[in-house]
Design a protein around this motif. Structure first.
Motif, short mmCIF file in Angstrom:
data_model
loop_
_atom_site.label_atom_id
_atom_site.label_comp_id
_atom_site.label_asym_id
_atom_site.label_seq_id
_atom_site.Cartn_x
_atom_site.Cartn_y
_atom_site.Cartn_z
N ARG A 32 11.83 1.34 -1.77
CA ARG A 32 11.80 -0.12 -1.72
C ARG A 32 13.18 -0.60 -1.31
O ARG A 32 14.17 0.10 -1.46
CB ARG A 32 11.42 -0.70 -3.08
N THR A 33 13.24 -1.79 -0.77
CA THR A 33 14.50 -2.38 -0.34
C THR A 33 14.54 -3.84 -0.80
O THR A 33 13.51 -4.42 -1.15
CB THR A 33 14.65 -2.32 1.19
N PRO A 34 15.71 -4.46 -0.80
CA PRO A 34 15.78 -5.89 -1.14
C PRO A 34 14.90 -6.75 -0.25
O PRO A 34 14.32 -7.75 -0.71
CB PRO A 34 17.27 -6.22 -0.95
N LYS A 35 14.77 -6.38 1.02
CA LYS A 35 13.91 -7.14 1.94
C LYS A 35 12.45 -7.02 1.50
O LYS A 35 11.71 -8.02 1.48
CB LYS A 35 14.07 -6.62 3.35
N ALA A 36 12.02 -5.81 1.14
CA ALA A 36 10.65 -5.61 0.68
C ALA A 36 10.40 -6.38 -0.62
O ALA A 36 9.31 -6.92 -0.84
CB ALA A 36 10.37 -4.13 0.48
N GLU A 37 11.39 -6.43 -1.48
CA GLU A 37 11.25 -7.17 -2.73
C GLU A 37 11.09 -8.67 -2.46
O GLU A 37 10.29 -9.35 -3.12
CB GLU A 37 12.45 -6.91 -3.63
N ALA A 38 11.84 -9.18 -1.49
CA ALA A 38 11.73 -10.60 -1.15
C ALA A 38 10.35 -10.92 -0.57
O ALA A 38 9.73 -11.94 -0.91
CB ALA A 38 12.83 -10.99 -0.16
N ILE A 39 9.86 -10.06 0.33
CA ILE A 39 8.53 -10.27 0.91
C ILE A 39 7.46 -10.19 -0.17
O ILE A 39 6.51 -10.99 -0.20
CB ILE A 39 8.25 -9.23 2.02
N SER A 40 7.60 -9.23 -1.07
CA SER A 40 6.63 -9.07 -2.16
C SER A 40 6.55 -10.32 -3.02
O SER A 40 5.45 -10.79 -3.36
CB SER A 40 7.01 -7.86 -3.01
N ARG A 41 7.69 -10.87 -3.37
CA ARG A 41 7.70 -12.09 -4.20
C ARG A 41 7.00 -13.25 -3.48
O ARG A 41 6.24 -14.01 -4.10
CB ARG A 41 9.13 -12.47 -4.56
N ASP A 42 7.26 -13.38 -2.20
CA ASP A 42 6.65 -14.47 -1.43
C ASP A 42 5.14 -14.29 -1.33
O ASP A 42 4.37 -15.24 -1.49
CB ASP A 42 7.28 -14.53 -0.04
N LEU A 43 4.70 -13.06 -1.05
CA LEU A 43 3.26 -12.81 -0.94
C LEU A 43 2.55 -13.06 -2.27
O LEU A 43 1.44 -13.61 -2.29
CB LEU A 43 3.01 -11.37 -0.47
N LEU A 44 3.17 -12.66 -3.36
CA LEU A 44 2.57 -12.88 -4.67
C LEU A 44 2.44 -14.38 -4.97
O LEU A 44 1.43 -14.83 -5.54
CB LEU A 44 3.39 -12.19 -5.75
N ILE A 99 4.66 -0.94 -2.17
CA ILE A 99 3.55 -1.06 -1.22
C ILE A 99 4.00 -1.83 0.02
O ILE A 99 3.66 -1.45 1.16
CB ILE A 99 2.36 -1.76 -1.89
N VAL A 100 4.74 -2.90 -0.18
CA VAL A 100 5.21 -3.70 0.96
C VAL A 100 6.11 -2.86 1.86
O VAL A 100 6.01 -2.93 3.10
CB VAL A 100 5.95 -4.96 0.47
N TYR A 101 6.98 -2.04 1.27
CA TYR A 101 7.86 -1.23 2.12
C TYR A 101 7.07 -0.16 2.87
O TYR A 101 7.39 0.16 4.03
CB TYR A 101 8.98 -0.58 1.30
N SER A 102 6.05 0.42 2.24
CA SER A 102 5.19 1.37 2.95
C SER A 102 4.50 0.69 4.12
O SER A 102 4.35 1.28 5.20
CB SER A 102 4.15 1.94 1.99
N PHE A 103 4.09 -0.55 3.91
CA PHE A 103 3.48 -1.34 4.99
C PHE A 103 4.49 -1.59 6.12
O PHE A 103 4.16 -1.45 7.31
CB PHE A 103 2.97 -2.66 4.43
N MET A 104 5.73 -1.92 5.76
CA MET A 104 6.76 -2.17 6.76
C MET A 104 7.04 -0.92 7.59
O MET A 104 7.26 -1.00 8.80
CB MET A 104 8.04 -2.66 6.07
N GLN A 105 7.04 0.24 6.94
CA GLN A 105 7.27 1.50 7.66
C GLN A 105 6.13 1.79 8.63
O GLN A 105 6.36 2.17 9.78
CB GLN A 105 7.39 2.65 6.66
N ALA A 106 4.90 1.60 8.16
CA ALA A 106 3.73 1.91 9.00
C ALA A 106 3.61 0.94 10.17
O ALA A 106 3.23 1.33 11.28
CB ALA A 106 2.46 1.88 8.16
N ALA A 107 3.95 -0.34 9.92
CA ALA A 107 3.80 -1.37 10.95
C ALA A 107 5.01 -1.49 11.86
O ALA A 107 5.02 -2.34 12.75
CB ALA A 107 3.51 -2.72 10.28
N GLY A 108 6.02 -0.66 11.66
CA GLY A 108 7.18 -0.68 12.54
C GLY A 108 8.15 -1.81 12.31
O GLY A 108 9.02 -2.04 13.14
N LEU A 109 8.02 -2.52 11.18
CA LEU A 109 9.02 -3.53 10.87
C LEU A 109 10.35 -2.87 10.51
O LEU A 109 11.41 -3.48 10.63
CB LEU A 109 8.56 -4.42 9.71
N THR A 110 10.28 -1.63 10.08
CA THR A 110 11.47 -0.82 9.85
C THR A 110 11.23 0.58 10.40
O THR A 110 10.13 1.11 10.28
CB THR A 110 11.80 -0.75 8.33
N ILE A 111 12.23 1.14 11.06
CA ILE A 111 12.11 2.47 11.66
C ILE A 111 12.74 3.47 10.70
O ILE A 111 13.96 3.51 10.55
CB ILE A 111 12.80 2.53 13.03
#
Length: 323
Positions: free
Chosen positions: A265-277, A288-300
């Protein structure tokens, strides 16, 4: 009386040159050794003596045991004592530093070899991220080689990856990928508009499908998340614009060398998670959000010696492609 005084005068006169000769001898001995240790030269003064300045050259001559000469003055003895206390520390530091330099050079050579092997390993196989092994399932290898880390801009595909990432709480990627086609069929290609309209009948049919193995609570979660996506589309124009806005519409390119460097997890993933919740999403924790970011190419997050790293970086450096 006059003879006795004359004799005493002669004896004192003969002894005084001896004392004067002894003093320079001790100074010469100390000066000789100090030149070995501190080449700049020492000058007596009323100011305090700087031990830190001496440490610049102690490591070169710290084994000189003759610094404890008993014929020296009190000030010179204090200097000698200070030098003897400092010198072992510097010797240990110098000897300890040598293997580190050697290890760093060796590690750099290994990294160059790994990069060459990722491009042309010589055994007919490409180098992948270390978590992909020869025993990995073919579907998982294909997912790594073709999809994982590739920037995704389509709303339906992003919804699919978010839903599949949420299933990582119960299954691994291999198990999820084996049922991916069944998931797509059950959720109408992960079209948010269609999924958002599903009622109790459709939810019960999906949850009762033994091939999918999704409990009713998970199916309802995916349906509810689809409704949240439609709200975002009305506000931002698309789910893609909303998600990519978090990374300024450009993938985050990392340079991880080892699997242990890749975070969960990263601070960016934590921020996205809070907003989505806050927006009503469920099963969107930071991991889960960071796994999504990895799969969707938001982070390489491909390792730098993986053959896919340069390819995904090339895709990531393209201009924003969302329409």
């Amino acid at each position: 009386m006059s003879k006795a005084n004359a004799r005493r005068h002669i004896m004192e006169k003969n002894r005084s040159p001896t004392k004067e000769k002894e003093k320079p001898a001790s100074q010469n001995v100390l000066s000789k050794h100090l030149k070995k240790i501190y080449p700049i030269g020492l000058q007596r003064s009323s100011s305090s003596f700087s031990l830190s300045s001496l440490s610049l050259s102690l490591s070169q001559n710290s084994n000189d045991s003759s610094l404890t000469d008993h014929s020296t003055t009190p000030l010179e003895q204090k200097i000698s004592l200070a030098l003897s206390l400092i010198s072992p520390h510097h010797v240990r530091r110098d000897f300890a530093a040598a293997p580190v330099v050697k290890s760093h050079v060796h590690h750099h050579q290994q990294q160059q070899q790994q990069q060459q092997q990722s491009q042309d390993p010589g055994n007919g196989e490409v180098r992948r991220c270390n978590w992909v092994t020869k025993n990995s399932d073919k579907l998982y290898i294909s997912f790594h080689d073709e999809q994982w880390g590739v920037p995704v801009y389509d709303d339906n595909q992003l919804f699919e990856l978010l839903a599949l990432s949420g299933l990582l709480m119960d299954y691994n990627w291999t198990e999820i990928l084996k049922r991916k086609e069944q998931y797509r069929e059950a959720f109408s290609g992960f079209d948010p508009e269609t999924v958002a309209k599903m009622g109790d009948k459709e939810i019960n049919e999906i949850s009762s499908n033994k091939a999918i193995m999704l409990p009713e609570s998970r199916v309802r979660c995916i349906v509810d998340n689809a409704k949240c996506i439609l709200k975002i589309v009305r506000e931002y124009g698309s789910f893609s614009s909303f998600m990519w806005g978090y990374v300024n519409y450009k993938p985050t390119i990392n340079k991880y060398k080892y699997p242990r460097n890749v975070p969960l997890r990263t601070p960016k993933a934590e921020a996205i998670s809070r907003d989505l919740l806050k927006r009503g999403f469920r099963f969107v924790g930071p991991v889960i959000v960071y796994s999504f970011m990895q799969a969707a190419g938001l982070t390489i997050d491909h390792l730098v010696d993986c053959f896919r790293y340069s390819e995904c970086v090339g895709l990531a450096e393209r201009p924003w492609r969302h329409i």
